[in-house]
Design an enzyme around this catalytic site. Structure first.
Site, PDB file in Angstrom:
ATOM      1  N   LYS A 146       0.858  -1.189   0.000  1.00  0.00           N
ATOM      2  CA  LYS A 146       0.000   0.000   0.000  1.00  0.00           C
ATOM      3  C   LYS A 146       0.888   1.231   0.000  1.00  0.00           C
ATOM      4  O   LYS A 146       1.791   1.350   0.858  1.00  0.00           O
ATOM      5  CB  LYS A 146      -0.838  -0.038   1.272  1.00  0.00           C
ATOM      6  CG  LYS A 146      -2.221   0.539   1.168  1.00  0.00           C
ATOM      7  CD  LYS A 146      -2.910   0.301   2.511  1.00  0.00           C
ATOM      8  CE  LYS A 146      -4.316   0.767   2.520  1.00  0.00           C
ATOM      9  NZ  LYS A 146      -4.869   0.735   3.889  1.00  0.00           N
TER      10      LYS A 146
HETATM   11  C1  E4P Z   1      -8.258   1.119   4.462  1.00  0.00           C
HETATM   12  O1  E4P Z   1      -7.507   0.773   3.605  1.00  0.00           O
HETATM   13  C2  E4P Z   1      -8.100   2.396   5.185  1.00  0.00           C
HETATM   14  O2  E4P Z   1      -6.862   2.462   5.771  1.00  0.00           O
HETATM   15  C3  E4P Z   1      -9.204   2.554   6.194  1.00  0.00           C
HETATM   16  O3  E4P Z   1     -10.430   2.102   5.635  1.00  0.00           O
HETATM   17  C4  E4P Z   1      -9.341   3.942   6.742  1.00  0.00           C
HETATM   18  O4  E4P Z   1     -10.520   4.045   7.493  1.00  0.00           O
HETATM   19  P1  E4P Z   1     -10.811   5.208   8.527  1.00  0.00           P
HETATM   20  O5  E4P Z   1     -11.155   6.437   7.756  1.00  0.00           O
HETATM   21  O6  E4P Z   1     -11.990   4.704   9.299  1.00  0.00           O
HETATM   22  O7  E4P Z   1      -9.580   5.368   9.355  1.00  0.00           O
END
Ligand code: E4P
Length: 217
Positions: free
Chosen positions: A83
């Site tokens: 990522k």
């Molecule tokens: C997923 O890849 C993200 O890191 C995550 O969904 C972020 O979510 P949040 O906005 O609830 O922190």
């Protein structure tokens, strides 16, 4: 639509995998920091549990650092997807890693132009953050619609991975719009199961059944 778990908590993930509904996992530095322990060991355990794509995020902020960290993360397990945060460094790192055959999830996507640029450099997934867009008074789902439309127009193989999901309506709308994946925190996955009429209906079936078993008179 595929369903990923947005968590780095092994217990939470292990509780969901036997249900047969989990296709992958997404983590981020905040989620891994929350569970503590050695992040690489945690990621390996998650891969063993899920046997599907597991996103592991780099923390380097320059392209060179992202690429070398990405290679290290990818070496943990074949299920790891690297990522990278969106930005010039992230886009360039995605370009390099994708050319090496390493799958990349470009994260922190908040506009369709960002999604388009990530797709152009071979991202396997883009992660539009829907809840965080809703939080600032915009309609996060509009971004999902735009990403799905643009990727269809040009037959990009990049998958739309809806992230920052808060509840069932995000999941329903993502599925209706044809998003490829929704990643949900375990609490949001639990909410997908619940309906009061199911509980009331089951209680009534069981009560009627129990009544019929009692001896007459
Ligand atoms: C997923 O890849 C993200 O890191 C995550 O969904 C972020 O979510 P949040 O906005 O609830 O922190």
């Amino acid at each position: 639509m595929k369903l990923f778990v947005d968590s780095a908590n092994l217990d939470e993930i292990a509780a969901l995998t036997p249900l047969g509904i989990v296709d992958g996992v997404t983590t981020n530095p905040s989620l891994l920091a929350k569970v503590g322990n050695d992040p690489r060991a945690v990621l390996k355990r998650i891969c063993d549990l899920v046997q599907g794509p597991v996103s592991a995020e780099v923390v380097a902020t320059d392209c060179e650092g992202m690429v070398s960290e990405g290679r290290e993360l990818a070496a943990i397990d074949p299920h790891i997807v690297v990522k990278v945060p969106f930005g010039k460094a992230g886009v360039q790192a995605c370009h390099v890693l994708a050319a090496e055959g390493i799958r990349v999830n470009v994260t922190l996507i908040f506009s369709a132009t960002q999604a388009l640029l990530a797709a152009k450099v071979g991202a396997t997934f883009v992660s539009p953050f829907i809840g965080r867009l809703d939080d600032i008074g915009t309609t996060g789902m509009d971004l999902v619609r735009q990403c799905v439309e643009i990727f269809e127009n040009f037959q990009f193989p990049t998958e739309v991975l809806v992230a920052s999901v808060r509840g069932p309506m995000h999941v329903i709308e993502s599925a209706r719009l044809g998003a490829d994946i929704c990643t949900c925190p375990p609490k949001a996955i639990d909410a997908l199961f619940n309906h009061p009429l199911t509980d009331i209906g089951l209680a009534k079936f069981l009560a009627d059944w129990a009544k019929a078993q009692q001896p007459e008179g």
